[in-house]
Design a protein around this motif. Structure first.
Motif, mmCIF file in Angstrom:
data_model
loop_
_atom_site.group_PDB
_atom_site.id
_atom_site.type_symbol
_atom_site.label_atom_id
_atom_site.label_comp_id
_atom_site.label_asym_id
_atom_site.label_seq_id
_atom_site.Cartn_x
_atom_site.Cartn_y
_atom_site.Cartn_z
ATOM 1 N N THR A 3 40.955 51.997 36.946
ATOM 2 C CA THR A 3 42.179 51.384 37.437
ATOM 3 C C THR A 3 42.602 50.299 36.458
ATOM 4 N N PRO A 4 43.855 50.354 36.005
ATOM 5 C CA PRO A 4 44.293 49.324 35.057
ATOM 6 C C PRO A 4 44.350 47.946 35.711
ATOM 7 N N ILE A 5 44.060 46.924 34.929
ATOM 8 C CA ILE A 5 44.167 45.546 35.401
ATOM 9 C C ILE A 5 45.465 44.983 34.846
ATOM 10 N N HIS A 6 46.339 44.571 35.747
ATOM 11 C CA HIS A 6 47.609 43.996 35.327
ATOM 12 C C HIS A 6 47.409 42.514 35.027
ATOM 13 N N THR A 7 48.008 42.071 33.941
ATOM 14 C CA THR A 7 47.800 40.697 33.494
ATOM 15 C C THR A 7 49.125 39.972 33.335
ATOM 16 N N THR A 8 49.014 38.675 33.183
ATOM 17 C CA THR A 8 50.158 37.823 32.886
ATOM 18 C C THR A 8 49.648 36.669 32.032
ATOM 19 N N GLN A 9 50.555 35.902 31.497
ATOM 20 C CA GLN A 9 50.153 34.723 30.737
ATOM 21 C C GLN A 9 50.488 33.474 31.531
ATOM 22 N N ILE A 10 49.594 32.486 31.437
ATOM 23 C CA ILE A 10 49.842 31.164 32.026
ATOM 24 C C ILE A 10 49.677 30.129 30.929
#
Length: 162
Positions: A3-10
């Protein structure tokens, strides 16, 4: 199946002392930097930011150099619960500034909040106690308050000790 892990930047926008109280101020915007973190459905849509941990009063959980991911309580809409970790701010005793630290939260049935260090250092064994109504300030701002909930952490370069 993976399952892909969705990421974002902080943005890491400052540091916080885990040990003694330290002036609470953001770094100049030019010093902020981004890190990539997983999206967390439990906090979808809430603004998260990073703080670099300095000191050893929370080294059992966040060794010096860790980055904690925080959400301000005003955005979260609730107070921390027992077992969670918070960014705590107090009015400086020597100036009009504020100081911050990171501590584990215990909420008693009486409403009193106890903020515990999680340290291997015996110098940081004393908790901070906040009794209900006790921390009100005559200017309307309490002397000690919980500013943010720590919702995740990141260790840029994990190390082990022997």
């Amino acid at each position: 199946m993976v399952t892909p892990i969705h990421t974002t930047q902080i943005e890491v926008r400052g540091d916080v002392q885990a040990g003694v109280w330290r002036d609470a101020m953001e770094w100049p915007r030019a010093d902020w930097y981004a890190i990539t973190v997983p999206l967390d459905a439990a906090y979808a849509g809430l603004h998260r930011y990073g703080l670099l941990v300095k000191g050893d009063s929370m080294d059992k959980v966040f060794p010096d150099g860790s980055i904690v991911v925080a959400i301000n309580l005003i955005d979260l809409g609730r107070m921390p619960q027992t077992g969670e970790i918070a960014v705590v701010v107090q009015r400086s005793k020597t100036s009009n500034e504020f100081e911050a630290t990171v501590k584990a939260v215990q909420v008693l049935e009486s409403g009193e909040i106890i903020l515990w260090p999680q340290s291997t250092n015996p110098d940081f064994a004393t908790p901070i106690r906040i009794k209900p109504g006790e921390c009100d300030h005559d200017a309307g701002m309490p002397d000690v308050f919980i500013q943010a909930l720590v919702v995740a952490s990141y260790r840029p370069k994990p190390m082990v000790s022997f």
